[in-house]
Design an enzyme around this catalytic site. Structure first.
Site, mmCIF file in Angstrom:
data_model
loop_
_atom_site.group_PDB
_atom_site.id
_atom_site.type_symbol
_atom_site.label_atom_id
_atom_site.label_comp_id
_atom_site.label_asym_id
_atom_site.label_seq_id
_atom_site.Cartn_x
_atom_site.Cartn_y
_atom_site.Cartn_z
ATOM 1 N N SER A 195 3.650 80.706 120.913
ATOM 2 C CA SER A 195 2.862 81.431 121.900
ATOM 3 C C SER A 195 2.455 80.485 123.038
ATOM 4 C CB SER A 195 1.642 82.062 121.219
ATOM 5 O OG SER A 195 0.973 82.942 122.098
ATOM 6 N N ASP A 241 6.798 92.668 121.379
ATOM 7 C CA ASP A 241 5.617 91.800 121.474
ATOM 8 C C ASP A 241 4.572 92.477 122.359
ATOM 9 O OD1 ASP A 241 3.745 89.742 122.112
ATOM 10 O OD2 ASP A 241 5.267 88.226 121.702
ATOM 11 N N HIS A 279 3.929 89.811 117.930
ATOM 12 C CA HIS A 279 3.569 88.485 118.437
ATOM 13 C C HIS A 279 3.284 87.560 117.263
ATOM 14 C CE1 HIS A 279 2.431 85.732 121.614
ATOM 15 N NE2 HIS A 279 1.386 85.378 120.885
#
Length: 303
Positions: free
Chosen positions: A89, A218, A249
């Protein structure tokens, strides 16, 4: 092999406000250790609950100073160890920006893996204000659970520099960044900060093998941002982009619908990517070695 002395090193950079104590990080670390790798994890500045900050600053979405210090330590302790950077991320944005903004940094690594990053913070920021796939809800949750919680945890140091009442009233990352982050890091405005912190401007300067992984569903990454990685992979034969239909995610769960397996697809796949990058690096080293063309002596032939 497991339980042998590790020779290869994986440097992990987690997501926003995440540390080595986060469950997905622990699971991935466990997988790396089982594969025989040495693991080093960056704990983002201000994210560890039991470690108070000593200066009025917390982590930044594209600030690479903390990673640079960690890499210096790792390089000093394990100079001959092949190393891979793995970012998740926000960490994916940081590792790629770290390598791209100063290409000499790539000399110490055999490859880099980025999982679920958005590449362009400005575009991702705009998407987080929409209701598509409930992105606005995730925006609110990250503002409260990651950003405002960190500020409150270190309020003794930060309250002298920032209006904590205004901080507590922010309901989205964009408001928080205008109130705190842009001032903390000396930017004129949020737009300038997002542009400077985005890895997209550095990706074409990465010359070592790069693997990017994203999921179509996502909820916090703008779908248009995945096109950045696709175009990069089409233009650079050292870039591999993996895009799945499902995964969310940093999810990528497998197994039962209600009780997924403890080990996700992400865990096993990223470890396999590490193995592939290390194998590729060692294969290239062997190819680069000059063949021994000397004629053996009679004594050597008899032996």
């Amino acid at each position: 092999p497991p339980f042998s002395r590790p020779t290869d090193t994986i440097v992990i950079v987690p997501g926003i406000n995440n540390t080595s104590e986060k469950l997905y990080v622990k699971t991935f670390v466990r997988s790396c250790l089982a594969a025989g790798y040495r693991v080093v994890c960056l704990n983002h500045l201000g994210s560890l609950k039991d470690y108070p900050i000593t200066s009025p600053r917390i982590f930044g979405y594209g600030h690479t100073e903390e990673l640079s210090k960690l890499v210096d330590i790792v390089q000093d302790r394990y100079p001959k160890s092949p190393k891979i950077l793995a970012g998740f991320s926000m960490g994916g944005n940081i590792v790629t920006k770290f390598l791209g903004e100063k290409p000499d940094r790539q000399n110490g690594f055999v490859g880099v893996i980025s999982v679920c990053q958005g590449y362009d913070i400005r575009k991702s920021s705009g998407y987080l204000l929409s209701w598509d796939r409930l992105a606005r809800v995730y925006n609110w949750a990250m503002t409260n659970d990651a950003l405002k919680a960190t500020m409150n945890r270190h309020s003794k140091v930060l309250a002298e520099h920032y209006d904590m009442r205004r901080v507590s009233s922010t309901t989205c990352i964009q408001d928080f960044d205008a109130c705190v982050m842009s001032k903390m890091y000396g930017y004129r405005n949020v737009e300038d900060m997002y542009e400077d912190w985005s890895s997209v401007k550095c990706l074409d300067k990465i010359r070592i093998p790069l693997i990017t992984i994203n999921a179509v569903d996502d909820p916090i990454i703008a779908p248009i941002c995945n096109d950045i990685a696709i175009r990069l992979a089409l233009q650079n034969d050292k870039v591999l982009h993996v895009q799945t239909q499902c995964g969310g995610h940093l999810g990528f769960y497998t197994g039962g619908l209600l009780i997924p397996n403890g080990l996700s697809w992400m865990d096993t796949s990223v470890v396999e990517c590490c193995a592939a990058l290390l194998s590729l690096s060692k294969h290239q080293v062997n190819e680069d070695e000059e063949p021994n063309l000397s004629i053996p002596s009679n004594d050597e032939l008899l032996d």
